[in-house]
Design a protein around this motif. Structure first.
Motif, short mmCIF file in Angstrom:
data_model
loop_
_atom_site.label_atom_id
_atom_site.label_comp_id
_atom_site.label_asym_id
_atom_site.label_seq_id
_atom_site.Cartn_x
_atom_site.Cartn_y
_atom_site.Cartn_z
N UNK A 153 0.86 -1.26 -0.05
CA UNK A 153 0.06 -0.01 0.01
C UNK A 153 0.90 1.13 0.11
N UNK A 154 1.94 1.32 0.84
CA UNK A 154 2.88 2.27 0.79
C UNK A 154 3.19 2.82 -0.47
N UNK A 155 3.78 1.85 -1.54
CA UNK A 155 4.12 2.12 -2.84
C UNK A 155 2.89 2.61 -3.76
N UNK A 156 1.75 2.08 -3.40
CA UNK A 156 0.62 2.66 -4.30
C UNK A 156 0.38 3.97 -3.89
N UNK A 157 0.46 4.21 -2.53
CA UNK A 157 0.00 5.79 -2.17
C UNK A 157 1.10 6.70 -2.49
N UNK A 158 2.25 6.35 -2.74
CA UNK A 158 3.56 7.16 -3.15
C UNK A 158 3.27 7.39 -4.82
N UNK A 159 2.84 6.36 -5.39
CA UNK A 159 2.80 6.40 -6.92
C UNK A 159 1.49 7.57 -6.99
N UNK A 160 0.53 7.31 -6.28
CA UNK A 160 -0.71 7.92 -6.32
C UNK A 160 -0.36 9.44 -6.14
N UNK A 161 0.34 9.95 -5.18
CA UNK A 161 0.56 11.33 -5.00
C UNK A 161 1.45 11.89 -5.74
N UNK A 162 2.45 11.20 -6.25
CA UNK A 162 3.32 11.77 -7.32
C UNK A 162 2.45 12.14 -8.60
N UNK A 163 1.74 11.41 -9.08
CA UNK A 163 0.83 11.65 -9.97
C UNK A 163 -0.04 12.80 -10.11
N UNK A 164 -0.69 12.92 -8.99
CA UNK A 164 -1.86 13.89 -8.68
C UNK A 164 -1.53 15.08 -7.73
N UNK A 165 -0.55 15.06 -6.99
CA UNK A 165 -0.08 16.27 -6.31
C UNK A 165 1.45 16.26 -6.60
N UNK A 166 1.88 16.54 -7.95
CA UNK A 166 3.10 17.05 -8.28
C UNK A 166 3.86 18.21 -7.39
N UNK A 167 5.20 18.29 -7.84
CA UNK A 167 6.05 19.17 -7.00
C UNK A 167 5.42 20.59 -7.19
#
Length: 360
Positions: A153-167
């Motif tokens: 789950x931690x890996x999926x959560x990180x992927x999701x935030x990188x996509x929809x909450x970029x820098x």
């Protein structure tokens, strides 16, 4: 094959050696058989592909692409099924720019943690229920990820935030936090709530508590700033960050509970008029000018002789008749006057006011 004895010396045993040789030969034959089977299957597929028509080769394959999430294996004799009640409670995320990814993840974890069965872990529920909460563009993104690339789950959560909450979005929110200002005619509570929501939208803003309070204090209106300084004993800077934050929170809650009301407000000399009052004055002035213009036009068209608005004084029919009479007199033929002409010598005033009388 030799084996050790109690004395430490190795003793040769022919039976054991024969068994070991037999086992090695069987293993070798098994490997050769498997390799030959694999080669045969590959050759069969190649030959089958060569014998297929173009239509058969272009036909879509019935096997579906596996999902990017690899679910953990369940315990033996354990079955797990997502209930429809849990799926309906899940928040939805469509991948729009107006949505808050951190808020969605937080709500998703709360729902999954509150509906955890005894036979499975919370990790299992999150990985299996995540795809049901995504909609539209967000679900397309999940299906485009490589198959089997996510296992926890931690890996999926990180992927999701990188996509929809970029820098870039985080940088924009940090700038908004640093330049926050209190709106006119907004209470201290409204300003404090807007500031807290802005900080919650960007948990990784990396701004210290001291700077957060400073940015909030600098954005205050002068009246609220003076009140906070007075409540803090002279200046808010004399408080430690934790005490300053608690003081602002208490005063904001007090502002929400009681508010404020001005009685008989005094108007300043150089006060700027609001847009509504300016518009009202302009409309009144325009109406007055139009009335004056209409009055002047009507006054210009009223005849001064017969008080008729259909013609001017110069074009009055009476003047035209007098002129014609003078012409006729000059020619020796006087023009007869009409009996109802008020300028005639035979005009009888009683003709206009006389009316029949009836006796009972």
């Amino acid at each position: 094959m030799s084996r050790s004895s109690r004395t430490g010396k190795f003793i040769y045993d022919p039976e054991v050696e024969k068994a070991a040789c037999r086992r090695r030969q069987e293993t070798k034959k098994c490997k050769e058989g498997q390799s030959s089977i694999a080669n045969d299957s590959e050759e069969d597929e190649i030959s089958m592909a060569n014998n297929q028509t173009l239509r058969e080769l272009a036909a879509p394959k019935l096997t579906h692409q596996p999902l990017c999430i690899t679910f953990p294996t369940l315990a033996e004799n354990t079955s797990f099924e997502l209930k429809s009640g849990l799926i309906h409670l899940l928040p939805s995320f469509h991948g729009l720019s107006s949505e808050e990814p951190h808020e969605y993840i937080q709500e998703f974890e709360v729902v999954c943690s509150s509906m955890k069965p005894l036979v499975v872990t919370e990790e299992q529920i999150k990985l299996r229920a995540f795809s049901f909460s995504l909609k539209d563009a967000a679900k397309d993104w999940l299906y485009y990820l490589p198959a089997g690339s996510i296992t926890i789950w931690a890996q999926l959560k990180k992927k999701f935030l990188e996509k929809f909450f970029p820098a870039s979005r985080a940088i924009s929110l940090r700038k908004e936090i640093c330049s926050i200002k209190q709106y006119l005619e907004k209470s201290l509570y409204d300003y404090w709530e807007r500031f807290n929501k802005l900080c919650t939208r960007c948990p990784q803003h990396q701004i210290s508590e001291q700077l957060l309070i400073r940015y909030f204090y600098e954005g205050l209106q002068s009246s609220d700033r003076s009140i906070i300084d007075a409540a803090s004993g002279g200046a808010l800077a004399n408080k430690i960050p934790r005490e300053a934050c608690e003081l602002i929170e208490v005063m904001a809650e007090n502002s929400q509970q009681f508010g404020f009301r001005e009685s008989n407000p005094t108007r300043r000399v150089n006060e700027v008029e609001t847009s509504s009052s300016i518009q009202q004055q302009l409309s009144e002035l325009t109406s007055f000018v139009l009335q004056l213009a209409v009055g002047n036009v009507q006054r210009a068209r009223v005849c001064e002789i017969c008080t008729n608005v259909d013609h001017t004084t110069d074009a009055c029919p009476i003047l035209q008749e007098d002129g014609a009479e003078q012409i006729n007199i000059a020619g020796g033929v006087p023009a007869p006057r009409r009996q109802y002409d008020p300028y005639s010598s035979t005009y009888n005033l009683g003709w206009r006011v006389s009316r029949p009388t009836f006796r009972l």
